[in-house]
Write a protein that holds these residues in place. Structure first.
Motif, PDB file in Angstrom:
ATOM      1  N   GLU A 103       0.853  -1.189   0.000  1.00 14.16           N
ATOM      2  CA  GLU A 103       0.000   0.000   0.000  1.00 14.16           C
ATOM      3  C   GLU A 103       0.886   1.234   0.000  1.00 14.16           C
ATOM      4  OE1 GLU A 103      -2.276  -0.564   3.541  1.00 14.16           O
ATOM      5  OE2 GLU A 103      -0.645  -0.003   4.879  1.00 14.16           O
ATOM      6  N   ALA A 104       0.368   2.290  -0.601  1.00 16.66           N
ATOM      7  CA  ALA A 104       1.133   3.528  -0.724  1.00 16.66           C
ATOM      8  C   ALA A 104       1.163   4.271   0.605  1.00 16.66           C
ATOM      9  CB  ALA A 104       0.517   4.422  -1.800  1.00 16.66           C
ATOM     10  N   ILE A 105       2.322   4.852   0.896  1.00 21.02           N
ATOM     11  CA  ILE A 105       2.442   5.800   1.996  1.00 21.02           C
ATOM     12  C   ILE A 105       3.197   7.009   1.458  1.00 21.02           C
ATOM     13  CG2 ILE A 105       2.382   4.072   3.843  1.00 21.02           C
ATOM     14  CD1 ILE A 105       5.461   4.385   3.985  1.00 21.02           C
ATOM     15  N   PHE A 106       3.128   8.086   2.207  1.00 20.84           N
ATOM     16  CA  PHE A 106       3.770   9.320   1.745  1.00 20.84           C
ATOM     17  C   PHE A 106       4.694   9.812   2.830  1.00 20.84           C
ATOM     18  CE2 PHE A 106      -0.095   8.710  -0.543  1.00 20.84           C
ATOM     19  CZ  PHE A 106       0.245   9.041  -1.843  1.00 20.84           C
ATOM     20  N   ARG A 107       5.935  10.101   2.445  1.00 14.24           N
ATOM     21  CA  ARG A 107       6.921  10.570   3.414  1.00 14.24           C
ATOM     22  C   ARG A 107       7.636  11.788   2.855  1.00 14.24           C
ATOM     23  NH1 ARG A 107       9.363   5.163   5.820  1.00 14.24           N
ATOM     24  NH2 ARG A 107       7.515   4.598   7.022  1.00 14.24           N
ATOM     25  N   VAL A 108       7.970  12.687   3.764  1.00 13.16           N
ATOM     26  CA  VAL A 108       8.753  13.857   3.367  1.00 13.16           C
ATOM     27  C   VAL A 108      10.233  13.481   3.454  1.00 13.16           C
ATOM     28  CG1 VAL A 108       9.336  16.248   3.880  1.00 13.16           C
ATOM     29  CG2 VAL A 108       6.968  15.444   4.153  1.00 13.16           C
ATOM     30  N   VAL A 109      10.928  13.546   2.316  1.00  8.07           N
ATOM     31  CA  VAL A 109      12.358  13.255   2.240  1.00  8.07           C
ATOM     32  C   VAL A 109      13.047  14.488   1.682  1.00  8.07           C
ATOM     33  CG1 VAL A 109      14.123  11.754   1.232  1.00  8.07           C
ATOM     34  CG2 VAL A 109      11.884  10.809   1.845  1.00  8.07           C
ATOM     35  N   ASP A 110      13.963  15.046   2.458  1.00 15.99           N
ATOM     36  CA  ASP A 110      14.677  16.261   2.031  1.00 15.99           C
ATOM     37  C   ASP A 110      13.714  17.363   1.594  1.00 15.99           C
ATOM     38  OD1 ASP A 110      17.083  15.039   2.572  1.00 15.99           O
ATOM     39  OD2 ASP A 110      17.409  14.371   0.513  1.00 15.99           O
ATOM     40  N   GLY A 111      12.622  17.511   2.329  1.00 11.21           N
ATOM     41  CA  GLY A 111      11.701  18.613   2.064  1.00 11.21           C
ATOM     42  C   GLY A 111      10.687  18.352   0.971  1.00 11.21           C
ATOM     43  N   ALA A 112      10.765  17.197   0.308  1.00  9.84           N
ATOM     44  CA  ALA A 112       9.810  16.884  -0.755  1.00  9.84           C
ATOM     45  C   ALA A 112       9.012  15.648  -0.360  1.00  9.84           C
ATOM     46  CB  ALA A 112      10.539  16.631  -2.071  1.00  9.84           C
ATOM     47  N   THR A 113       7.698  15.678  -0.590  1.00  8.53           N
ATOM     48  CA  THR A 113       6.878  14.508  -0.315  1.00  8.53           C
ATOM     49  C   THR A 113       7.066  13.493  -1.434  1.00  8.53           C
ATOM     50  OG1 THR A 113       5.252  15.912   0.770  1.00  8.53           O
ATOM     51  CG2 THR A 113       4.537  13.701   0.156  1.00  8.53           C
ATOM     52  N   LEU A 114       7.325  12.234  -1.036  1.00 12.79           N
ATOM     53  CA  LEU A 114       7.526  11.161  -2.010  1.00 12.79           C
ATOM     54  C   LEU A 114       6.496  10.062  -1.788  1.00 12.79           C
ATOM     55  CD1 LEU A 114      11.412  10.672  -1.913  1.00 12.79           C
ATOM     56  CD2 LEU A 114      10.070  11.978  -3.565  1.00 12.79           C
ATOM     57  N   PRO A 115       6.000   9.469  -2.882  1.00 12.25           N
ATOM     58  CA  PRO A 115       5.124   8.301  -2.747  1.00 12.25           C
ATOM     59  C   PRO A 115       5.980   7.038  -2.623  1.00 12.25           C
ATOM     60  CG  PRO A 115       5.262   8.956  -5.046  1.00 12.25           C
ATOM     61  CD  PRO A 115       6.194   9.876  -4.269  1.00 12.25           C
ATOM     62  N   LEU A 116       5.765   6.306  -1.551  1.00 10.21           N
ATOM     63  CA  LEU A 116       6.494   5.059  -1.302  1.00 10.21           C
ATOM     64  C   LEU A 116       5.479   3.953  -1.048  1.00 10.21           C
ATOM     65  CD1 LEU A 116       9.003   6.642   1.260  1.00 10.21           C
ATOM     66  CD2 LEU A 116       9.464   6.187  -1.152  1.00 10.21           C
ATOM     67  N   PHE A 117       5.977   2.729  -0.927  1.00 11.25           N
ATOM     68  CA  PHE A 117       5.078   1.616  -0.622  1.00 11.25           C
ATOM     69  C   PHE A 117       5.617   0.836   0.565  1.00 11.25           C
ATOM     70  CE2 PHE A 117       3.659   2.696  -4.781  1.00 11.25           C
ATOM     71  CZ  PHE A 117       2.321   2.331  -4.807  1.00 11.25           C
ATOM     72  N   ARG A 118       4.698   0.218   1.282  1.00 16.43           N
ATOM     73  CA  ARG A 118       5.063  -0.707   2.375  1.00 16.43           C
ATOM     74  C   ARG A 118       4.155  -1.917   2.261  1.00 16.43           C
ATOM     75  NH1 ARG A 118       2.325   2.773   7.312  1.00 16.43           N
ATOM     76  NH2 ARG A 118       0.168   2.342   6.738  1.00 16.43           N
ATOM     77  N   MET A 119       4.513  -2.982   3.015  1.00 17.27           N
ATOM     78  CA  MET A 119       3.651  -4.158   3.037  1.00 17.27           C
ATOM     79  C   MET A 119       2.258  -3.739   3.504  1.00 17.27           C
ATOM     80  SD  MET A 119       6.177  -7.032   4.734  1.00 17.27           S
ATOM     81  CE  MET A 119       5.099  -8.454   4.541  1.00 17.27           C
ATOM     82  N   ALA A 120       1.230  -4.284   2.844  1.00 15.62           N
ATOM     83  CA  ALA A 120      -0.128  -3.948   3.240  1.00 15.62           C
ATOM     84  C   ALA A 120      -0.409  -4.466   4.638  1.00 15.62           C
ATOM     85  CB  ALA A 120      -1.125  -4.538   2.238  1.00 15.62           C
ATOM     86  N   ARG A 121      -1.113  -3.672   5.415  1.00 20.52           N
ATOM     87  CA  ARG A 121      -1.469  -4.096   6.774  1.00 20.52           C
ATOM     88  C   ARG A 121      -2.345  -5.340   6.716  1.00 20.52           C
ATOM     89  NH1 ARG A 121      -1.070   0.873   9.886  1.00 20.52           N
ATOM     90  NH2 ARG A 121       1.137   1.296   9.700  1.00 20.52           N
ATOM     91  N   GLY A 122      -1.985  -6.336   7.496  1.00 23.91           N
ATOM     92  CA  GLY A 122      -2.784  -7.560   7.541  1.00 23.91           C
ATOM     93  C   GLY A 122      -2.482  -8.512   6.397  1.00 23.91           C
ATOM     94  N   ALA A 123      -1.478  -8.168   5.570  1.00 26.98           N
ATOM     95  CA  ALA A 123      -1.155  -9.047   4.443  1.00 26.98           C
ATOM     96  C   ALA A 123      -0.270 -10.185   4.929  1.00 26.98           C
ATOM     97  CB  ALA A 123      -0.432  -8.283   3.337  1.00 26.98           C
TER      98      ALA A 123
END
Ligand SMILES: [Zn+2]
Length: 123
Positions: A103-123
């Motif tokens: 599932e997609a998550i969003f994190r601020v890296v060096d001042g810019a928001t990036l779309p990242l992915f992590r394992m889906a919860r409950g998967a």
């Protein structure tokens, strides 16, 4: 690259936006000015759910900065039927499987928001 401005505006709102052709309804990713199916130039952004599965992955050991850890680069098949390149985070490479739900998550890296992915919860 103006074709991608809409994508990054969506990311700032924590949405993954994909171009949807106004003429034939097909989704396209990566962004481009013309529909590859029907050649229409008309489109609107459509928000994806952020859910998908891992199509392929590699562990990149070419850091963009000397102190960077290796990055897990993934090709994700979104459930809407388009594929995108991203990074997989918060997971050990030994636990990554082809077809794994993410599932997609969003994190601020060096001042810019990036779309990242992590394992889906409950998967
Ligand atoms: Zn089209």
């Amino acid at each position: 690259m103006r074709d991608q401005d809409f994508f990054w505006e969506g990311v700032r709102d924590e949405k993954i936006l994909v171009q949807r052709c106004d003429a034939c309804g097909s989704l396209r990713q990566p962004p481009g000015p013309m529909c590859p199916r029907c050649q229409s130039l008309d489109w609107h952004p459509k928000a994806m759910s952020g859910r998908g599965t891992v199509y392929a992955f590699i562990l990149s050991k070419h850091p963009t900065r000397p102190d960077d850890a290796p990055r897990l680069v993934v090709l994700v098949d979104l459930e809407e039927g388009v594929r995108m390149v991203s990074n997989l985070v918060d997971v050990d490479v030994r636990d990554v499987r082809i077809g794994m739900s993410v599932e997609a998550i969003f994190r601020v890296v060096d001042g810019a928001t990036l779309p990242l992915f992590r394992m889906a919860r409950g998967a």
